[in-house]
Design a protein around this motif. Structure first.
Motif, PDB file in Angstrom:
ATOM      1  N   VAL A 130       3.173  -3.218   3.832  1.00 58.18           N
ATOM      2  CA  VAL A 130       2.368  -4.358   3.428  1.00 58.18           C
ATOM      3  C   VAL A 130       1.053  -4.258   4.194  1.00 58.18           C
ATOM      4  O   VAL A 130       1.055  -4.169   5.424  1.00 58.18           O
ATOM      5  CB  VAL A 130       3.073  -5.693   3.761  1.00 58.18           C
ATOM      6  CG1 VAL A 130       2.170  -6.872   3.428  1.00 58.18           C
ATOM      7  CG2 VAL A 130       4.398  -5.799   3.034  1.00 58.18           C
ATOM      8  N   THR A 131      -0.054  -4.239   3.477  1.00 57.54           N
ATOM      9  CA  THR A 131      -1.368  -4.235   4.111  1.00 57.54           C
ATOM     10  C   THR A 131      -1.993  -5.601   3.875  1.00 57.54           C
ATOM     11  O   THR A 131      -1.871  -6.173   2.790  1.00 57.54           O
ATOM     12  CB  THR A 131      -2.259  -3.118   3.548  1.00 57.54           C
ATOM     13  OG1 THR A 131      -1.636  -1.863   3.836  1.00 57.54           O
ATOM     14  CG2 THR A 131      -3.652  -3.141   4.151  1.00 57.54           C
TER      15      THR A 131
ATOM     16  N   HIS B 201       2.164  -5.432  -7.140  1.00 58.17           N
ATOM     17  CA  HIS B 201       1.260  -5.838  -6.059  1.00 58.17           C
ATOM     18  C   HIS B 201       0.742  -4.633  -5.278  1.00 58.17           C
ATOM     19  O   HIS B 201       0.233  -4.775  -4.175  1.00 58.17           O
ATOM     20  CB  HIS B 201       1.978  -6.821  -5.136  1.00 58.17           C
ATOM     21  CG  HIS B 201       2.532  -7.989  -5.886  1.00 58.17           C
ATOM     22  ND1 HIS B 201       1.728  -9.000  -6.368  1.00 58.17           N
ATOM     23  CD2 HIS B 201       3.794  -8.275  -6.301  1.00 58.17           C
ATOM     24  CE1 HIS B 201       2.482  -9.866  -7.019  1.00 58.17           C
ATOM     25  NE2 HIS B 201       3.724  -9.450  -6.998  1.00 58.17           N
ATOM     26  N   PHE B 202       0.864  -3.446  -5.887  1.00 56.34           N
ATOM     27  CA  PHE B 202       0.427  -2.213  -5.225  1.00 56.34           C
ATOM     28  C   PHE B 202      -1.086  -2.053  -5.339  1.00 56.34           C
ATOM     29  O   PHE B 202      -1.687  -2.303  -6.378  1.00 56.34           O
ATOM     30  CB  PHE B 202       1.106  -0.997  -5.852  1.00 56.34           C
ATOM     31  CG  PHE B 202       0.733   0.291  -5.178  1.00 56.34           C
ATOM     32  CD1 PHE B 202       1.378   0.703  -4.030  1.00 56.34           C
ATOM     33  CD2 PHE B 202      -0.296   1.069  -5.676  1.00 56.34           C
ATOM     34  CE1 PHE B 202       1.020   1.875  -3.393  1.00 56.34           C
ATOM     35  CE2 PHE B 202      -0.670   2.245  -5.052  1.00 56.34           C
ATOM     36  CZ  PHE B 202      -0.010   2.655  -3.899  1.00 56.34           C
ATOM     37  N   LYS B 203      -1.669  -1.625  -4.233  1.00 55.84           N
ATOM     38  CA  LYS B 203      -3.101  -1.301  -4.193  1.00 55.84           C
ATOM     39  C   LYS B 203      -3.283  -0.274  -3.096  1.00 55.84           C
ATOM     40  O   LYS B 203      -2.730  -0.419  -2.008  1.00 55.84           O
ATOM     41  CB  LYS B 203      -3.913  -2.559  -3.874  1.00 55.84           C
ATOM     42  CG  LYS B 203      -5.393  -2.321  -3.721  1.00 55.84           C
ATOM     43  CD  LYS B 203      -6.101  -3.631  -3.343  1.00 55.84           C
ATOM     44  CE  LYS B 203      -7.560  -3.419  -3.144  1.00 55.84           C
ATOM     45  NZ  LYS B 203      -7.989  -3.387  -1.777  1.00 55.84           N
ATOM     46  N   GLU B 204      -4.033   0.766  -3.389  1.00 55.89           N
ATOM     47  CA  GLU B 204      -4.320   1.747  -2.340  1.00 55.89           C
ATOM     48  C   GLU B 204      -5.261   1.094  -1.334  1.00 55.89           C
ATOM     49  O   GLU B 204      -6.212   0.412  -1.711  1.00 55.89           O
ATOM     50  CB  GLU B 204      -4.933   3.002  -2.918  1.00 55.89           C
ATOM     51  CG  GLU B 204      -3.914   3.805  -3.692  1.00 55.89           C
ATOM     52  CD  GLU B 204      -4.286   5.265  -3.799  1.00 55.89           C
ATOM     53  OE1 GLU B 204      -5.021   5.768  -2.920  1.00 55.89           O
ATOM     54  OE2 GLU B 204      -3.812   5.885  -4.741  1.00 55.89           O
TER      55      GLU B 204
ATOM     56  N   SER C 196       0.806  -1.229   0.000  1.00 59.92           N
ATOM     57  CA  SER C 196       0.000   0.000   0.000  1.00 59.92           C
ATOM     58  C   SER C 196       0.840   1.281   0.000  1.00 59.92           C
ATOM     59  O   SER C 196       0.299   2.375  -0.153  1.00 59.92           O
ATOM     60  CB  SER C 196      -0.956   0.007   1.193  1.00 59.92           C
ATOM     61  OG  SER C 196      -0.235  -0.056   2.401  1.00 59.92           O
ATOM     62  N   ARG C 197       2.149   1.134   0.178  1.00 63.22           N
ATOM     63  CA  ARG C 197       3.037   2.301   0.093  1.00 63.22           C
ATOM     64  C   ARG C 197       4.438   1.813  -0.240  1.00 63.22           C
ATOM     65  O   ARG C 197       4.883   0.796   0.288  1.00 63.22           O
ATOM     66  CB  ARG C 197       3.080   3.081   1.399  1.00 63.22           C
ATOM     67  CG  ARG C 197       3.837   4.411   1.297  1.00 63.22           C
ATOM     68  CD  ARG C 197       4.025   5.118   2.633  1.00 63.22           C
ATOM     69  NE  ARG C 197       4.986   4.464   3.498  1.00 63.22           N
ATOM     70  CZ  ARG C 197       6.303   4.474   3.332  1.00 63.22           C
ATOM     71  NH1 ARG C 197       6.849   5.083   2.298  1.00 63.22           N
ATOM     72  NH2 ARG C 197       7.094   3.856   4.181  1.00 63.22           N
ATOM     73  N   ILE C 198       5.113   2.555  -1.121  1.00 63.52           N
ATOM     74  CA  ILE C 198       6.498   2.253  -1.455  1.00 63.52           C
ATOM     75  C   ILE C 198       7.299   3.535  -1.282  1.00 63.52           C
ATOM     76  O   ILE C 198       7.001   4.551  -1.914  1.00 63.52           O
ATOM     77  CB  ILE C 198       6.642   1.725  -2.902  1.00 63.52           C
ATOM     78  CG1 ILE C 198       5.777   0.485  -3.111  1.00 63.52           C
ATOM     79  CG2 ILE C 198       8.109   1.424  -3.212  1.00 63.52           C
ATOM     80  CD1 ILE C 198       5.701  -0.002  -4.547  1.00 63.52           C
ATOM     81  N   GLY C 199       8.291   3.481  -0.402  1.00 66.59           N
ATOM     82  CA  GLY C 199       9.166   4.630  -0.167  1.00 66.59           C
ATOM     83  C   GLY C 199      10.525   4.404  -0.797  1.00 66.59           C
ATOM     84  O   GLY C 199      10.689   3.566  -1.687  1.00 66.59           O
TER      85      GLY C 199
END
Length: 137
Positions: free
Chosen positions: A87-88, A129-132, A78-81
């Motif tokens: 990881v959610t 695998h990103f999803k808000e 859910s977030r990449i810095g």
């Protein structure tokens, strides 16, 4: 996004017949394995080869889960810095959400004891695998 089916064990439940809080944390940990494999495909836990360190975990219990039906864990990024990512995870049983977990994980060099920027190829894999995260109402 990853999906993992957990078959709850009798010992995962408390005297009120609810899923124990620690059991849910263990289910989420188990379901993070595909994320770990992005960084270390063979899951070699040696000091020199492991590349991740857990910086934060939090759990939100939003519904009851009971002994009997399987639990599906949905895992996504859910977030990449720069050097970390979140990881959610959601635990679902009988089409009802029972818990949400969030883990902040840092790409880490254990020998030099410092965070390390995410390599471009890893970042691209995480983005797949990103999803808000949907906000609960």
């Amino acid at each position: 996004m990853f999906r993992t089916t957990v078959i709850p064990r009798f010992g995962d439940f408390d005297g009120l017949k609810h899923a124990n809080n620690i059991s849910i944390a263990i289910w989420f940990e188990q379901a993070r394995t595909p994320i770990f494999r992005i960084f270390t495909p063979d899951l070699d836990l040696s000091y020199e080869n492991w590349k991740l360190i857990m910086a934060r975990t939090e759990y939100e219990y939003v519904g009851e889960m009971f002994l009997g039906p399987d639990v599906e864990i949905i895992t996504y990024i859910s977030r990449i810095g720069n050097s970390s990512f979140v990881v959610t995870q959601e635990a679902w049983q009988d089409d009802r959400k029972g818990a949400i977990g969030r883990s902040t994980i840092v790409h880490y060099d254990f020998i030099n004891k410092t965070s390390v920027p995410l390599p471009d190829e890893i970042r691209k894999e995480l983005e797949k695998h990103f999803k808000e995260e949907e906000q609960n109402k």
